[in-house]
Write a protein that holds these residues in place. Structure first.
Motif, PDB file in Angstrom:
ATOM      1  N   ALA A 277       7.888  56.180  -0.361  1.00 24.39           N
ATOM      2  CA  ALA A 277       9.088  57.071  -0.116  1.00 24.39           C
ATOM      3  C   ALA A 277      10.358  56.591  -1.113  1.00 24.39           C
ATOM      4  CB  ALA A 277       9.606  56.675   1.288  1.00 24.39           C
ATOM      5  N   GLU A 278      10.402  55.513  -1.367  1.00 27.94           N
ATOM      6  CA  GLU A 278      11.485  54.770  -2.310  1.00 27.94           C
ATOM      7  C   GLU A 278      11.390  55.554  -3.659  1.00 27.94           C
ATOM      8  OE1 GLU A 278      11.747  50.526  -3.070  1.00 27.94           O
ATOM      9  OE2 GLU A 278      11.810  50.447  -0.867  1.00 27.94           O
ATOM     10  N   ARG A 279      10.144  55.319  -4.097  1.00 26.27           N
ATOM     11  CA  ARG A 279       9.696  55.837  -5.609  1.00 26.27           C
ATOM     12  C   ARG A 279       9.889  57.471  -5.556  1.00 26.27           C
ATOM     13  NH1 ARG A 279       8.966  53.423 -10.360  1.00 26.27           N
ATOM     14  NH2 ARG A 279       8.079  51.201  -9.860  1.00 26.27           N
ATOM     15  N   MET A 280       9.394  58.105  -4.532  1.00 29.98           N
ATOM     16  CA  MET A 280       9.579  59.639  -4.614  1.00 29.98           C
ATOM     17  C   MET A 280      11.103  59.985  -4.471  1.00 29.98           C
ATOM     18  SD  MET A 280       6.336  60.869  -2.551  1.00 29.98           S
ATOM     19  CE  MET A 280       6.392  62.520  -3.163  1.00 29.98           C
ATOM     20  N   GLN A 281      11.790  59.282  -3.719  1.00 25.71           N
ATOM     21  CA  GLN A 281      13.203  59.380  -3.559  1.00 25.71           C
ATOM     22  C   GLN A 281      14.009  59.372  -4.743  1.00 25.71           C
ATOM     23  OE1 GLN A 281      14.699  60.884  -0.625  1.00 25.71           O
ATOM     24  NE2 GLN A 281      16.421  61.341  -2.036  1.00 25.71           N
ATOM     25  N   ARG A 282      13.672  58.309  -5.399  1.00 26.33           N
ATOM     26  CA  ARG A 282      14.255  58.012  -7.013  1.00 26.33           C
ATOM     27  C   ARG A 282      14.184  59.228  -7.785  1.00 26.33           C
ATOM     28  NH1 ARG A 282      12.618  52.559  -9.389  1.00 26.33           N
ATOM     29  NH2 ARG A 282      12.295  51.894  -7.350  1.00 26.33           N
ATOM     30  N   VAL A 283      12.780  59.929  -7.778  1.00 28.10           N
ATOM     31  CA  VAL A 283      12.737  61.199  -8.539  1.00 28.10           C
ATOM     32  C   VAL A 283      13.419  62.124  -8.268  1.00 28.10           C
ATOM     33  CG1 VAL A 283      10.923  62.751  -9.478  1.00 28.10           C
ATOM     34  CG2 VAL A 283      10.390  60.450  -8.991  1.00 28.10           C
ATOM     35  N   LEU A 284      13.588  62.467  -6.674  1.00 26.08           N
ATOM     36  CA  LEU A 284      14.183  63.463  -6.338  1.00 26.08           C
ATOM     37  C   LEU A 284      15.908  63.259  -6.720  1.00 26.08           C
ATOM     38  CD1 LEU A 284      12.478  63.760  -2.738  1.00 26.08           C
ATOM     39  CD2 LEU A 284      12.164  65.513  -4.591  1.00 26.08           C
ATOM     40  N   ASP A 285      16.332  61.956  -6.623  1.00 21.67           N
ATOM     41  CA  ASP A 285      17.692  61.854  -7.022  1.00 21.67           C
ATOM     42  C   ASP A 285      17.986  61.934  -8.413  1.00 21.67           C
ATOM     43  OD1 ASP A 285      18.141  61.257  -4.403  1.00 21.67           O
ATOM     44  OD2 ASP A 285      17.984  58.946  -4.642  1.00 21.67           O
ATOM     45  N   HIS A 286      17.213  61.544  -9.232  1.00 21.52           N
ATOM     46  CA  HIS A 286      17.352  61.856 -10.988  1.00 21.52           C
ATOM     47  C   HIS A 286      17.013  63.087 -11.283  1.00 21.52           C
ATOM     48  CE1 HIS A 286      13.381  61.489 -12.291  1.00 21.52           C
ATOM     49  NE2 HIS A 286      13.216  60.153 -11.846  1.00 21.52           N
ATOM     50  N   GLY A 287      16.116  63.831 -10.710  1.00 23.27           N
ATOM     51  CA  GLY A 287      15.670  65.340 -10.617  1.00 23.27           C
ATOM     52  C   GLY A 287      15.010  65.400 -12.103  1.00 23.27           C
ATOM     53  N   GLN A 288      14.311  64.829 -12.618  1.00 24.89           N
ATOM     54  CA  GLN A 288      13.525  65.143 -14.016  1.00 24.89           C
ATOM     55  C   GLN A 288      12.085  65.095 -13.530  1.00 24.89           C
ATOM     56  OE1 GLN A 288      14.549  62.484 -17.340  1.00 24.89           O
ATOM     57  NE2 GLN A 288      15.931  61.748 -16.251  1.00 24.89           N
ATOM     58  N   TYR A 289      11.873  66.084 -13.044  1.00 20.49           N
ATOM     59  CA  TYR A 289      10.425  66.351 -12.234  1.00 20.49           C
ATOM     60  C   TYR A 289       9.385  66.529 -13.368  1.00 20.49           C
ATOM     61  CZ  TYR A 289      13.655  67.732  -8.561  1.00 20.49           C
ATOM     62  OH  TYR A 289      14.693  67.617  -7.782  1.00 20.49           O
ATOM     63  N   ILE A 290       9.897  67.011 -14.421  1.00 20.82           N
ATOM     64  CA  ILE A 290       8.767  67.002 -15.565  1.00 20.82           C
ATOM     65  C   ILE A 290       9.266  66.114 -16.647  1.00 20.82           C
ATOM     66  CG2 ILE A 290       7.876  68.510 -17.508  1.00 20.82           C
ATOM     67  CD1 ILE A 290       7.253  69.532 -14.532  1.00 20.82           C
ATOM     68  N   MET A 291       8.269  65.137 -17.113  1.00 20.25           N
ATOM     69  CA  MET A 291       8.584  63.917 -18.127  1.00 20.25           C
ATOM     70  C   MET A 291       9.445  63.148 -17.802  1.00 20.25           C
ATOM     71  SD  MET A 291       5.685  64.663 -19.872  1.00 20.25           S
ATOM     72  CE  MET A 291       5.872  63.744 -21.442  1.00 20.25           C
ATOM     73  N   GLY A 292       9.833  62.738 -16.496  1.00 15.13           N
ATOM     74  CA  GLY A 292      11.016  61.872 -16.068  1.00 15.13           C
ATOM     75  C   GLY A 292      10.512  60.546 -16.553  1.00 15.13           C
ATOM     76  N   PRO A 293      11.473  59.483 -16.151  1.00  8.83           N
ATOM     77  CA  PRO A 293      11.102  58.259 -16.609  1.00  8.83           C
ATOM     78  C   PRO A 293       9.843  57.713 -16.180  1.00  8.83           C
ATOM     79  CG  PRO A 293      13.287  58.433 -15.216  1.00  8.83           C
ATOM     80  CD  PRO A 293      12.696  59.803 -15.796  1.00  8.83           C
ATOM     81  N   GLU A 294       9.462  57.980 -14.909  1.00  8.78           N
ATOM     82  CA  GLU A 294       8.276  57.202 -14.215  1.00  8.78           C
ATOM     83  C   GLU A 294       7.164  57.658 -14.972  1.00  8.78           C
ATOM     84  OE1 GLU A 294      10.708  58.966 -12.642  1.00  8.78           O
ATOM     85  OE2 GLU A 294      11.233  57.492 -11.248  1.00  8.78           O
ATOM     86  N   VAL A 295       7.006  58.763 -15.676  1.00  8.43           N
ATOM     87  CA  VAL A 295       5.923  59.300 -16.696  1.00  8.43           C
ATOM     88  C   VAL A 295       5.714  58.087 -17.649  1.00  8.43           C
ATOM     89  CG1 VAL A 295       4.649  60.747 -18.273  1.00  8.43           C
ATOM     90  CG2 VAL A 295       6.182  61.498 -16.222  1.00  8.43           C
ATOM     91  N   ALA A 296       6.638  57.632 -18.447  1.00  9.74           N
ATOM     92  CA  ALA A 296       6.560  56.417 -19.239  1.00  9.74           C
ATOM     93  C   ALA A 296       6.353  55.133 -18.678  1.00  9.74           C
ATOM     94  CB  ALA A 296       7.705  56.538 -20.481  1.00  9.74           C
ATOM     95  N   GLU A 297       6.993  55.085 -17.508  1.00  8.02           N
ATOM     96  CA  GLU A 297       6.816  53.779 -16.898  1.00  8.02           C
ATOM     97  C   GLU A 297       5.348  53.506 -16.439  1.00  8.02           C
ATOM     98  OE1 GLU A 297       9.290  53.098 -13.476  1.00  8.02           O
ATOM     99  OE2 GLU A 297       8.375  51.258 -12.866  1.00  8.02           O
ATOM    100  N   LEU A 298       4.638  54.431 -15.832  1.00 10.44           N
ATOM    101  CA  LEU A 298       3.318  54.644 -15.424  1.00 10.44           C
ATOM    102  C   LEU A 298       2.441  54.413 -16.746  1.00 10.44           C
ATOM    103  CD1 LEU A 298       1.419  54.945 -13.017  1.00 10.44           C
ATOM    104  CD2 LEU A 298       1.289  57.167 -13.778  1.00 10.44           C
TER     105      LEU A 298
END
Ligand SMILES: Cc1ncc(COP(=O)(O)O)c(C=O)c1O
Length: 371
Positions: free
Chosen positions: A22-43
């Protein structure tokens, strides 16, 4: 001990990781970079570190990973790729989709992995690559396959869709050849909540090619240097995998322990053949698969006791209408025989010892000779 078992228990995994997901997904919803957001490079950094590969490129699915790896190799129509017919169809499908020719070599009858000893006989002047599959979570004999490839100047793509987290001679599946391709389909050893996958390589130029192919061949925005695809993995799915990495090491250890316990419990059950395991590698058991005769009756008996099973896979690829023209039906007899006998039992990291005993007791009952 009664009630219906899950074939793959994703609910218990979710319950254990609910807050992190939930935390991880919420962070994406908050920053709104659904495509190629920072989680992509982190993963990608986390997965590269896990496998030891220099490059990880996340992609839309395991199928897309195979497609992008094959496209990056820059083969020509009619070029041949030696592969196993005992796999999920996607392996051969991507070869054919790109206009290349799948050439099937048979499996080792005990591990169900491509038999390295049979590959060289399949190599012709048109051969460009070898595509082994690390089936059920155990790597094929990658050193032997890499050595053949080196002798003939071929690339090797490991289809590691079922083996992420597995080790081979102290190295990691996905980082054993020119390219490694994995899948984050929800039921895989490391899964997301939709489709996802990744390509691994140590070659800078091939990594660059794969990164460009993933985004329509762009080397810079609206600069299309090669033909590509829309093959990105969603940021939200990357966030799910990042959350799941929290207990991935535990899950892998657990899967291996569950595999060992199944083997121990099944050793004395007449009529059950165990998958061959090689001492220089482990198996992360994407499926816990055994060999039985009279499979349909066994499945029905287990189902009646609330124990779901599956078959990976009932027919080899060269016995499927779409691929029949690439081989004779009589080719690869070990693959045909395995297809008639393999049976996958419930497996996931949260499976309890009691449930394993219940599965084994039901299987023993189903296989016991009738009076
Ligand atoms: C051996 C193998 N290759 C490729 C794939 C395709 O992966 P995906 O479903 O993520 O496209 C799978 C998934 O089932 C697989 O098991």
């Amino acid at each position: 001990m009664t009630g219906k078992l899950e074939f793959i228990d994703l609910k218990s995994q979710y319950a254990a990781l609910k807050d992190r997901i939930a935390e991880r997904m919420q962070r994406v919803l908050d920053h709104g970079q659904y495509i190629m957001g920072p989680e992509v490079a982190e993963l990608e950094q986390r997965l590269a570190a896990l496998t030891g590969a220099k490059h990880c490129i996340t992609v839309a699915s395991g199928t897309e990973a195979l497609l992008i790896a094959l496209m990056a190799l820059d083969l020509k129509p009619g070029d041949e790729v030696v592969t196993t017919p005992f796999t999920f169809a996607a392996t051969a499908e991507m070869i054919v989709l790109l206009g290349f020719v799948p050439v099937f070599a048979d499996i080792e009858p005990d591990t169900c992995n491509l038999d390295a000893a049979l590959i060289e006989a399949k190599i012709t002047p048109r051969t460009r690559a070898i595509m082994p599959v690390s089936l059920y979570g155990q790597c094929a004999d990658m050193d032997a396959i890499d050595a053949i490839a080196a002798r003939h100047g071929l690339a090797v793509i490991e289809d590691a869709a079922q083996s992420f987290g597995a080790s081979y001679k102290g190295r990691k599946s996905g980082n054993l050849s020119t390219f490694g391709c994995t899948s984050f389909f929800p039921s895989k050893p490391l899964g997301c909540y939709g489709d996802g996958g990744a390509v691994f390589t140590n070659d800078d130029a091939l990594a660059q090619a794969a990164r460009e192919i993933r985004v329509h061949g762009q080397s810079a925005r609206y600069t299309h240097t090669r033909v590509g695809v829309g093959g990105r993995m969603d940021t939200l799915q990357c966030a799910v995998v990042l959350a799941k990495l929290e207990r991935f090491e535990w899950e892998i250890a657990q899967r291996k322990a569950l595999g060992a316990r199944y083997a121990e419990l099944l050793t004395d059950v007449p009529g059950v053949g165990l998958l061959g395991l090689r001492p220089d590698r482990d198996c992360v058991w994407a499926q816990y698969t055994v060999f039985v005769e009279r499979r349909a009756a066994v499945q029905a008996a287990l189902q009646a006791q609330g124990i779901p099973t599956a078959v990976h896979y009932p027919r080899p690829v060269h016995h499927q209408a779409a691929y029949a023209r690439y081989a004779d039906a009589s080719d690869c007899p070990h693959s045909v025989s395995a297809g008639e006998r393999v049976l996958s039992l419930p497996m996931s990291a949260d499976l309890s010892a009691d449930d394993q005993r219940r599965v084994v007791a039901a299987l023993a009952g189903a296989l016991a000779p009738r009076r």
